[in-house]
Structures are given as C-alpha cells and as structure tokens.
Design an enzyme around this catalytic site. Structure first.
Site, PDB file in Angstrom:
ATOM      1  N   LYS A   1      -6.254   0.410  13.171  1.00  0.00           N
ATOM      2  CA  LYS A   1      -6.794   1.233  14.263  1.00  0.00           C
ATOM      3  C   LYS A   1      -7.835   0.511  15.107  1.00  0.00           C
ATOM      4  O   LYS A   1      -7.920   0.739  16.297  1.00  0.00           O
ATOM      5  CB  LYS A   1      -7.442   2.482  13.682  1.00  0.00           C
TER       6      LYS A   1
ATOM      7  N   GLY B   1       0.840  -1.199   0.000  1.00  0.00           N
ATOM      8  CA  GLY B   1       0.000   0.000   0.000  1.00  0.00           C
ATOM      9  C   GLY B   1       0.865   1.235   0.000  1.00  0.00           C
ATOM     10  O   GLY B   1       1.645   1.456   0.930  1.00  0.00           O
ATOM     11  N   THR B   2       0.758   2.011  -1.068  1.00  0.00           N
ATOM     12  CA  THR B   2       1.544   3.256  -1.126  1.00  0.00           C
ATOM     13  C   THR B   2       0.590   4.442  -1.165  1.00  0.00           C
ATOM     14  O   THR B   2       0.658   5.291  -2.047  1.00  0.00           O
ATOM     15  CB  THR B   2       2.483   3.270  -2.350  1.00  0.00           C
ATOM     16  N   GLY B   3      -0.324   4.477  -0.183  1.00  0.00           N
ATOM     17  CA  GLY B   3      -1.189   5.639  -0.007  1.00  0.00           C
ATOM     18  C   GLY B   3      -0.497   6.632   0.901  1.00  0.00           C
ATOM     19  O   GLY B   3       0.734   6.711   0.947  1.00  0.00           O
ATOM     20  N   GLY B   4      -1.320   7.396   1.643  1.00  0.00           N
ATOM     21  CA  GLY B   4      -0.781   8.428   2.517  1.00  0.00           C
ATOM     22  C   GLY B   4       0.284   7.890   3.459  1.00  0.00           C
ATOM     23  O   GLY B   4       1.324   8.510   3.652  1.00  0.00           O
ATOM     24  N   ILE B   5       0.039   6.725   4.048  1.00  0.00           N
ATOM     25  CA  ILE B   5       0.984   6.193   5.019  1.00  0.00           C
ATOM     26  C   ILE B   5       2.178   5.505   4.332  1.00  0.00           C
ATOM     27  O   ILE B   5       3.332   5.790   4.622  1.00  0.00           O
ATOM     28  CB  ILE B   5       0.265   5.199   5.977  1.00  0.00           C
TER      29      ILE B   5
ATOM     30  N   HIS C   1     -16.312   6.749  12.687  1.00  0.00           N
ATOM     31  CA  HIS C   1     -16.441   6.853  14.146  1.00  0.00           C
ATOM     32  C   HIS C   1     -17.454   7.908  14.567  1.00  0.00           C
ATOM     33  O   HIS C   1     -17.771   8.013  15.752  1.00  0.00           O
ATOM     34  CB  HIS C   1     -15.091   7.228  14.779  1.00  0.00           C
TER      35      HIS C   1
ATOM     36  N   GLU D   1     -11.925   6.654   7.056  1.00  0.00           N
ATOM     37  CA  GLU D   1     -11.992   5.702   8.174  1.00  0.00           C
ATOM     38  C   GLU D   1     -12.419   6.410   9.457  1.00  0.00           C
ATOM     39  O   GLU D   1     -13.163   5.860  10.267  1.00  0.00           O
ATOM     40  CB  GLU D   1     -10.636   5.011   8.372  1.00  0.00           C
TER      41      GLU D   1
ATOM     42  N   GLY E   1      -8.035   8.564   2.639  1.00  0.00           N
ATOM     43  CA  GLY E   1      -8.444   7.226   3.090  1.00  0.00           C
ATOM     44  C   GLY E   1      -8.598   7.191   4.603  1.00  0.00           C
ATOM     45  O   GLY E   1      -9.560   6.629   5.150  1.00  0.00           O
ATOM     46  N   THR E   2      -7.659   7.826   5.288  1.00  0.00           N
ATOM     47  CA  THR E   2      -7.705   7.871   6.750  1.00  0.00           C
ATOM     48  C   THR E   2      -8.891   8.699   7.222  1.00  0.00           C
ATOM     49  O   THR E   2      -9.578   8.340   8.183  1.00  0.00           O
ATOM     50  CB  THR E   2      -6.384   8.483   7.272  1.00  0.00           C
TER      51      THR E   2
HETATM   52  N1  LIG Z   1      -2.508   3.892  13.714  1.00  0.00           N
HETATM   53  C1  LIG Z   1      -2.477   5.120  13.228  1.00  0.00           C
HETATM   54  O1  LIG Z   1      -2.099   6.064  13.923  1.00  0.00           O
HETATM   55  C2  LIG Z   1      -2.880   5.384  11.800  1.00  0.00           C
HETATM   56  C3  LIG Z   1      -2.895   6.701  11.287  1.00  0.00           C
HETATM   57  C4  LIG Z   1      -3.227   6.890   9.945  1.00  0.00           C
HETATM   58  C5  LIG Z   1      -3.577   5.797   9.158  1.00  0.00           C
HETATM   59  N2  LIG Z   1      -3.587   4.551   9.694  1.00  0.00           N
HETATM   60  C6  LIG Z   1      -3.942   3.367   8.888  1.00  0.00           C
HETATM   61  O2  LIG Z   1      -3.056   3.239   7.794  1.00  0.00           O
HETATM   62  C7  LIG Z   1      -3.679   2.487   6.758  1.00  0.00           C
HETATM   63  C8  LIG Z   1      -3.388   3.121   5.420  1.00  0.00           C
HETATM   64  O3  LIG Z   1      -3.957   4.428   5.402  1.00  0.00           O
HETATM   65  P1  LIG Z   1      -3.742   5.394   4.144  1.00  0.00           P
HETATM   66  O4  LIG Z   1      -4.288   6.715   4.549  1.00  0.00           O
HETATM   67  O5  LIG Z   1      -2.336   5.268   3.663  1.00  0.00           O
HETATM   68  O6  LIG Z   1      -4.717   4.709   3.079  1.00  0.00           O
HETATM   69  P2  LIG Z   1      -4.832   5.052   1.508  1.00  0.00           P
HETATM   70  O7  LIG Z   1      -6.228   4.736   1.160  1.00  0.00           O
HETATM   71  O8  LIG Z   1      -4.263   6.396   1.228  1.00  0.00           O
HETATM   72  O9  LIG Z   1      -3.823   4.003   0.802  1.00  0.00           O
HETATM   73  C9  LIG Z   1      -4.088   2.640   0.717  1.00  0.00           C
HETATM   74  C10 LIG Z   1      -3.125   2.004  -0.286  1.00  0.00           C
HETATM   75  O10 LIG Z   1      -3.404   0.588  -0.327  1.00  0.00           O
HETATM   76  C11 LIG Z   1      -3.477   0.177  -1.701  1.00  0.00           C
HETATM   77  N3  LIG Z   1      -4.345  -0.994  -1.794  1.00  0.00           N
HETATM   78  C12 LIG Z   1      -5.673  -1.060  -1.536  1.00  0.00           C
HETATM   79  N4  LIG Z   1      -6.117  -2.321  -1.751  1.00  0.00           N
HETATM   80  C13 LIG Z   1      -5.050  -3.054  -2.152  1.00  0.00           C
HETATM   81  C14 LIG Z   1      -4.863  -4.400  -2.543  1.00  0.00           C
HETATM   82  N5  LIG Z   1      -5.885  -5.261  -2.551  1.00  0.00           N
HETATM   83  N6  LIG Z   1      -3.620  -4.806  -2.901  1.00  0.00           N
HETATM   84  C15 LIG Z   1      -2.582  -3.941  -2.902  1.00  0.00           C
HETATM   85  N7  LIG Z   1      -2.683  -2.651  -2.541  1.00  0.00           N
HETATM   86  C16 LIG Z   1      -3.905  -2.207  -2.174  1.00  0.00           C
HETATM   87  C17 LIG Z   1      -4.008   1.379  -2.440  1.00  0.00           C
HETATM   88  O11 LIG Z   1      -3.732   1.280  -3.829  1.00  0.00           O
HETATM   89  C18 LIG Z   1      -3.259   2.509  -1.725  1.00  0.00           C
HETATM   90  O12 LIG Z   1      -1.962   2.619  -2.288  1.00  0.00           O
HETATM   91  C19 LIG Z   1      -5.151   2.434   7.121  1.00  0.00           C
HETATM   92  O13 LIG Z   1      -5.439   1.138   7.583  1.00  0.00           O
HETATM   93  C20 LIG Z   1      -5.295   3.447   8.252  1.00  0.00           C
HETATM   94  O14 LIG Z   1      -6.268   3.066   9.200  1.00  0.00           O
HETATM   95  C21 LIG Z   1      -3.233   4.329  10.994  1.00  0.00           C
END
Ligand SMILES: NC(=O)c1ccc[n+]([C@@H]2O[C@H](COP(=O)([O-])OP(=O)(O)OC[C@H]3O[C@@H](n4cnc5c(N)ncnc54)[C@H](O)[C@@H]3O)[C@@H](O)[C@H]2O)c1
Length: 342
Positions: A136, A10-14, A211, A207, A203-204
């Site tokens: 989370k 996953g190369t989204g925000g995180i 809540h 999520e 995405g975050t």
């Molecule tokens: N614990 C914390 O403090 C905290 C804070 C922020 C985010 N998060 C968690 O981080 C996670 C990621 O958040 P984000 O904002 O980066 O999400 P995002 O939606 O920006 O990115 C998700 C990435 O996953 C990829 N993806 C989705 N389905 C896929 C699959 N089947 N196969 C391969 N890749 C796939 C997408 O293409 C995208 O690159 C979430 O679960 C979020 O809850 C946790």
C-alpha cells in the site's frame, strides 16, 4: 494463455482468499503456499480446500510475528496434510521456484523494506518469473525501482501495488484519465465493511491504523491486540482516513498519468458492519483536448467485498505480468502501466 503455476507467500487474510479465488478461474494453478511457520508445495496443484480448512483461524493481527491463533507448533499452513513445518518458508519456496511462473507476495507491509528484501532473495536465486505484491505505501515503490537492474538481470517482472488501492482503483484512474489531455486531480475514496471479515483481516486493520493522526508505522507495529481493539472502540468501529500515503500517487505518476501531488486517497473502514460505510469512488478531473473540463467517475458496487476487490485484480495483474514476462519484458510495473496510456 497457457496454464500459470503460482505461489502465495503469506496465507493471512489476503493470501488465503487469493488461493480460494484462483479456484474460480481457469488456467491458474496454485502450487505453493507458505506462512511464517509452514510451507506446502505440490507442482501438480495444491488441494486448496484442504489447505484453507487447515489454515482457518491462523491469523494473528501482527501477521504471525509473535503468535498464531491456533495453538501448537503445527498451526497454520503446517497443519495441512500437504505441508511441512519450517523455519525457512520463503527459502523453501525459492528452492522450488523453477516450476513456478508467478509468486503473489501477501506478506505484512509494516516493515517497509520487507517485500523488497524478499524480492532480492528471488533475484539472487536467479528466479526468472513474475513477482506481484499488494503493498500500500508509496515509499516502497522507490525501493523496488532501485532494484530494476537486478530484476532485469534475473528475468523478473515485478508488478507492484496490485490490490484494490493501490491496484484496481489505480488502474481505473488511469483508464478514466484517457479522456483528458490535462489532469487536475485524482480523488480515491474507499469504503470497507469488515464485520464478518474482521478476524481474517486484523493485519490490514493494524496497517490502516498507522495512517490515523497520532500514529505511524512504528507505533502501529508495537501496539498489542488489546490496544488495537481500544482504538476501534474509541471510534465506535468506524475509522476514517484522509490524505493516506497510498502508492496510487506514485504509481499514477510513474505511468505518466498525473503528478503524484494531484492524487488524494482516503476512506472509511467499518470493523463492525459488513455494509460499506461509503461507496468506493474514483474521480478523475481534467480538461479534454477540445477544452472541456470534466470529471470521470468510477464506482464499485457496494456489494463487492474487499476480498473480491483485492484478490481479483491481484490475480488479473499477475496474469498481465506473466504475459509481459513471457514476452521478455522485465523490471517493475505498476497497475497503471498495464492499462491503456498515451
Ligand atoms: N492494496 C490493497 O488494496 C490491500 C488491501 C488489503 C491488504 N493489503 C496488503 O496485503 C498484505 C497482507 O495483508 P493480510 O491482511 O493478509 O496480512 P496478515 O497479517 O493477515 O497475513 C500475513 C501472512 O504473512 C505470513 N508471514 C509473516 N511473516 C512471514 C515470513 N517472514 N515468512 C513467511 N510468511 C510470513 C503470516 O504468517 C501470515 O500468514 C499486507 O501487506 C497489506 O497491506 C493490500
């Protein structure tokens, strides 16, 4: 410690920020990354700058389920010169996992069994390394615990809830609790200002909306981007959360710190300002061995970003997981268990 070769799912925000953060640390080499549509693997080390440039703007608020923002088939990771388009990104990384010490799972978490099911695939392939997630929701921890036997059989050390909250703040609570023999309450209150990071973190935000009163994970998943924007508009960009289902509670309980019901998590997200709307604070109240009642307080500096507070700890916990794994310790560990505890 020896060099650690790691992958990011996953190369989204995180995930993107994890790759970037790793370049500032010695001994951490990103060797694989994927999103929904592409995979890049180089066991000698990925060119992170090129990958980040290629994935800029590929984030859709549904985690890439139906759309990526760049147009065309080669958007996202697949746009990198190091990558291939694929319909089986996770399987492709599993196929390369012999040369990978640790995998950070930065996948969407609205479908709660998704991350556990991804872990199953690594276990079935007899991957013997570290898996780390930044999930989370409390309910996912039980799903991972149900898999302890298969993780032990494969040789997997799974570190769960290793972001900011849960993660950094859970670890801080565990540390603060060491002054007390009896814990009354753990109060986690977070503030995030996300103006310049809003596009990257939609995405975050989705999520988090799950809540709010009147919403749940199903409704949040099915909302369109326009509906998400409407919720943000209705709150003038500032979303306040109380009594969140964050896994800090079960993670502190499983580490023997306190009962899950004594933990509360809430906070404020401001999508229109980079300034934190409130200071992130952990307050642990308890009684000392010599009978004093007190509150130990831990605060984050208002200038530290969510990205720093999720990805730094995620990489730190990843390294703690690798140490355990190399020591033959397998199973499921939460952030509080990787802190001092008596
Ligand atoms: N614990 C914390 O403090 C905290 C804070 C922020 C985010 N998060 C968690 O981080 C996670 C990621 O958040 P984000 O904002 O980066 O999400 P995002 O939606 O920006 O990115 C998700 C990435 O996953 C990829 N993806 C989705 N389905 C896929 C699959 N089947 N196969 C391969 N890749 C796939 C997408 O293409 C995208 O690159 C979430 O679960 C979020 O809850 C946790």
């Amino acid at each position: 410690m020896h060099e650690i070769k790691f992958a990011v799912l996953g190369t989204g925000g995180i995930g993107r920020r994890t790759l970037e953060y790793a370049t500032a640390k010695d001994g951490l080499t990103p060797v694989a990354a994927c999103d929904r549509h592409g995979v890049a693997v180089d066991h000698g080390g990925l060119d992170v700058n090129e990958l980040l440039a290629a994935t800029e703007g590929n984030i859709a608020s549904d985690g890439g389920v139906t759309a990526v923002k760049q147009s065309g088939e080669t958007s996202g990771v697949a746009a990198s010169s190091q990558a291939e388009p694929t319909e089986t990104p996770i399987a492709d990384i599993i196929a390369e996992s012999d040369g990978i010490d640790a995998v950070l799972i930065a996948l969407p978490n609205l479908e709660h069994d998704f991350i556990p099911r991804v872990a199953d695939r690594f276990a079935e392939a007899e991957y013997d390394g570290v898996l780390v997630d930044v999930l989370k929701r409390s309910r996912v921890i039980d799903m991972l615990d149900d898999r302890i036997d298969s993780f032990n059989d494969a040789g997997i050390t799974f570190v769960c809830g290793a972001g900011a909250t849960p993660g950094l703040l859970t670890g801080a609570a565990a540390l603060a609790a060491q002054s007390f023999v009896d814990i009354e309450s753990v109060e986690i209150w977070w503030g995030v200002g996300l103006k310049s990071g809003y596009e990257d973190n939609r995405g975050t935000v989705r999520e988090d909306i799950a809540h709010l009163d009147g919403y749940d994970t199903e409704t949040a998943r099915s909302m369109s981007d326009a509906e998400i924007e409407q919720v943000i508009d209705e709150h003038d960009g500032r979303l306040e959360f109380t009594d969140m289902e964050h896994a800090d509670d079960v993670l502190l309980e499983r580490a023997g710190i306190c009962d899950a019901e004594d933990v509360t998590v809430g906070g404020i997200l401001d999508a229109r300002s980079d300034e934190k709307p409130t200071t992130t604070t952990v307050r642990v109240t308890g009684t000392t061995f010599d009978g004093e009642r007190g509150t130990n307080t831990f605060q984050l500096d208002d200038n530290t970003s969510m990205e720093a507070n999720v990805n730094g700890p995620a990489l730190g916990y990843l390294q703690a997981g690798v140490r355990r794994n190399r020591n033959g310790e397998y199973g499921v560990f939460g952030p509080a268990e990787l802190m001092p505890g008596f």
